[in-house]
Design an enzyme around this catalytic site. Structure first.
Site, mmCIF file in Angstrom:
data_model
loop_
_atom_site.group_PDB
_atom_site.id
_atom_site.type_symbol
_atom_site.label_atom_id
_atom_site.label_comp_id
_atom_site.label_asym_id
_atom_site.label_seq_id
_atom_site.Cartn_x
_atom_site.Cartn_y
_atom_site.Cartn_z
ATOM 1 N N GLY A 92 0.797 -1.222 0.000
ATOM 2 C CA GLY A 92 0.000 0.000 0.000
ATOM 3 C C GLY A 92 0.831 1.274 0.000
ATOM 4 N N LEU A 122 -5.737 -5.288 -3.899
ATOM 5 C CA LEU A 122 -5.895 -4.379 -5.035
ATOM 6 C C LEU A 122 -6.545 -3.043 -4.684
ATOM 7 C CD1 LEU A 122 -6.924 -6.945 -7.798
ATOM 8 C CD2 LEU A 122 -4.652 -6.126 -7.192
ATOM 9 N N ALA A 123 -7.271 -2.996 -3.570
ATOM 10 C CA ALA A 123 -7.928 -1.738 -3.199
ATOM 11 C C ALA A 123 -6.931 -0.661 -2.782
ATOM 12 C CB ALA A 123 -8.951 -1.978 -2.081
ATOM 13 N N ASN A 182 5.655 -4.853 9.089
ATOM 14 C CA ASN A 182 5.832 -5.611 10.336
ATOM 15 C C ASN A 182 7.029 -5.083 11.118
ATOM 16 O OD1 ASN A 182 8.335 -7.479 9.782
ATOM 17 N ND2 ASN A 182 7.120 -7.459 7.908
ATOM 18 N N CYS A 222 17.676 7.580 14.922
ATOM 19 C CA CYS A 222 17.286 6.412 14.140
ATOM 20 C C CYS A 222 16.067 5.787 14.815
ATOM 21 C CB CYS A 222 18.437 5.413 14.003
ATOM 22 S SG CYS A 222 18.699 4.355 15.444
ATOM 23 N N CYS A 239 -3.013 -4.891 8.822
ATOM 24 C CA CYS A 239 -4.078 -4.294 8.010
ATOM 25 C C CYS A 239 -5.259 -5.249 7.850
ATOM 26 C CB CYS A 239 -3.546 -3.888 6.643
ATOM 27 S SG CYS A 239 -2.423 -2.486 6.725
ATOM 28 N N CYS A 297 22.183 4.984 22.125
ATOM 29 C CA CYS A 297 21.395 4.130 21.223
ATOM 30 C C CYS A 297 22.193 2.871 20.850
ATOM 31 C CB CYS A 297 21.024 4.897 19.952
ATOM 32 S SG CYS A 297 20.210 3.868 18.716
ATOM 33 N N CYS A 412 -15.291 -17.425 14.997
ATOM 34 C CA CYS A 412 -14.914 -16.041 14.650
ATOM 35 C C CYS A 412 -14.362 -16.093 13.229
ATOM 36 C CB CYS A 412 -13.905 -15.483 15.646
ATOM 37 S SG CYS A 412 -12.340 -16.356 15.641
#
EC number: 2.7.7.80
Lengths: 460, 101
Positions: A92, A122-123, A182, A222, A239, A297, A412
């Site tokens: 996307g 595809l949407a 992810n 970062c 999603c 970090c 479900c």
């Protein structure tokens, strides 16, 4: 006025063209597949793009509208032509991003995606088309981009980005765009960019919201400076579960493309050290100031502990895909397969089928005999819902012998929430808030029902 | 004794789903002995606003990893994190980071 014969002749002509078109689409799909099979052998060694000295007459015409922008000009366009961008994820975000980068004349695009095209993509994944369902996204994107701008070199990598491959790949490109879906991949891309010294333009989207920022640019933070610890896996929504509106990924992917273009053209990004939040439902853009680079970090600090790429799936406790996780909460005896449930249903055995999906999903499709109580109502022991359940159980009980436990089957979408619901019903029975009942969940849920029992049942 | 404070508490990126889907909350924090800081704001939120599954929002005495806290549109890390002392009319935003693409 057209005669009847003319109408018939036109109909026949249309049908013939449609047949030709279908056969062409099939040939194209086959050709793409063949290309894909060849690809691992080819392993194009990607050499740095040579600097470009001048624009051709065609290029001047093609890019004229952006060439007359004094901020960009010929100088900026030449830089774009010599720039290479690695796009991690052709979904996307990656589709609109790659589309605008190719259209703007970026010299080389590396396209990473291990996944294949599904109808539900595809949407929002606008470079892919119906006819190529089942084909690799990286190849489909490359083919689409070549049609858009044949001058841009597109290098598809139809494989997952892994700790073994990431650093070598990132080093071959000037700018990296994280369009992944992810958490492990986000840490992997970040660490590879820090080790290779590449700026990272990172974006994400879910439901009606999007976020975009630039990591590791100049002295900016970062990803690990902002998120030293990964989120608990159960707090991450993909999603498929959370939903997303295609145009939201489109808007965010375009903003991401803008940041990449500004970096590649030498204009500098706007969102290094700040995060843009986009709330599409309210129509709000909000830019927030992020912390500075952290001296402690683990990746970009003064004494970094990330010296090479690690096992990011272990670090995050989740897999490097956005596929739905399958929960193993119940024992096999507490579960029933869709096939066994179908048999039971056909035998007319008294029982209650409890659908625990949210209302919005029940509106999409449902089994007509199911009682619907969302999991969230069960979790908060909603009085009205428990009353409904008690009534349904009593009704089911009417046909069974006194004293025998009523059978309740919970369903479900995929068989995760139904397991949680079984545990809740068991605890309600133990607390004597419900009568004695035998409760099982239907493994694989309605999607298994659609795949194995009823081919006309919708999948989503 | 600290005076009552009027503060805007906002949730986004999906964190609002733990608060009945309501993103913006205009709240009044009662006067108390100690000054209000983010640490006791979190305790107050857990008691007064949070509707479900606190473990998806709170971890220990802080927010769980993956939630960014922004005070007046700036990362709380710039302002002392849990120790930041709230001022009247402050806005505190809790944003769950997204990972989808």
């Amino acid at each position: 006025m057209a005669t009847r014969e003319e109408v018939l002749a036109l109909r026949a002509a249309v049908a013939q063209r449609e047949e030709e078109l279908n056969s062409l689409k099939q040939k194209l799909a086959a050709a793409l597949l063949a290309e894909q099979e060849l690809e691992p052998e080819r392993r194009v060694p990607v050499s740095p793009l040579p600097p470009k000295a001048a624009l051709s007459r065609d290029e001047i015409l093609r890019y004229s509208r952006q060439l007359v922008l004094p901020e960009l000009g010929v100088h900026g366009q030449l830089r774009l032509a010599a720039a290479s961008v690695l796009i991690v994820g052709c979904g996307g975000l990656g589709c609109p991003l790659a589309q605008y980068l190719a259209a703007a004349g970026v010299g080389r695009l590396g396209l990473v995606d291990y996944d294949v095209i599904e109808l539900s993509n595809l949407a929002r994944q606008v470079l892919h088309e119906e006819a190529l369902a089942g084909q690799a996204k990286a190849f489909s994107a490359a083919a689409s981009l070549r049609r858009l701008n044949s001058e841009v070199e597109c290098v598809p990598y139809a494989q997952a980005l892994t700790p073994d491959t990431a650093l070598d790949l990132v080093r071959r490109y000037d700018v990296v765009a994280d369009c992944s879906d992810n958490v492990p991949t986000r840490y992997l891309v970040n660490d590879a960019c820090v080790l290779a010294g590449r700026p990272l333009v990172s974006a994400s989207a879910l439901r009606f919201e999007g976020q975009i920022t630039v990591y590791h640019y100049d002295d900016g933070p970062c990803y690990r400076c902002i998120f030293p610890q990964p989120p608990p896996a159960e707090t991450v929504t993909n999603c498929a579960d959370g939903g997303v509106l295609g145009v939201v990924t489109g808007v965010v992917g375009c903003l991401q493309a803008l940041e990449v273009l500004k970096i590649a053209a030498g204009l500098g990004p706007s969102y290094s050290g700040s995060l843009l939040l986009f709330d599409a439902l309210r129509g709000h853009f909000r830019s927030i100031q992020l912390r500075k680079r952290r001296s402690d970090c683990a990746a970009c600090g003064e004494r970094p502990t990330v010296a090479d790429l690690q096992d990011y799936e272990a670090f995050c406790g989740s897999s490097a895909t956005d596929k739905c996780r399958s929960l193993q909460l119940l024992s096999p005896e507490e579960r029933i397969s869709v096939t066994d449930y179908k048999r039971l249903l056909d035998s007319g055995a008294p029982h209650v089928l409890l659908d625990v999906r949210p209302q919005v999903e029940v509106d999409i499709c449902r089994l007509p005999h199911a009682l619907h109580i969302p999991l969230r109502h069960l979790e908060r022991k909603d009085r009205e819902s428990l009353k409904l359940l008690r009534e349904a159980i009593q009704e089911g009980n009417g046909d069974t012998q006194e004293g025998t436990a009523v059978y309740v089957y919970v369903i479900c979408k995929l068989g995760n929430d139904s397991q949680k619901a079984v545990r809740i019903l068991q605890s309600l029975t133990a607390a004597q808030e419900l009568d004695s009942l035998t409760v099982q969940d239907i493994a694989g849920g309605l999607m298994a029902w659609a795949a194995k029992i009823d081919q006309t049942f919708p999948q989503y | 004794m600290a005076a009552p404070l009027s503060v805007e508490v906002e949730f986004g990126g999906g964190a609002e789903l733990l608060f009945d889907g309501v993103k913006k909350h205009q709240v009044t924090l009662p006067g108390q002995e100690e000054p209000w800081d983010i640490r006791n704001l979190l305790v107050w939120i857990k008691k007064n606003l949070l509707k479900e599954r606190p473990e998806l929002f709170i971890q220990g005495d802080s927010v769980r990893p993956g939630i960014l806290v922004l005070i007046n549109d700036a990362d709380w890390e710039l302002l002392g994190e849990l120790d930041y002392q709230l001022q009247d009319q402050d806005s505190v935003l809790f944003i769950s980071t997204l990972h989808g693409g």
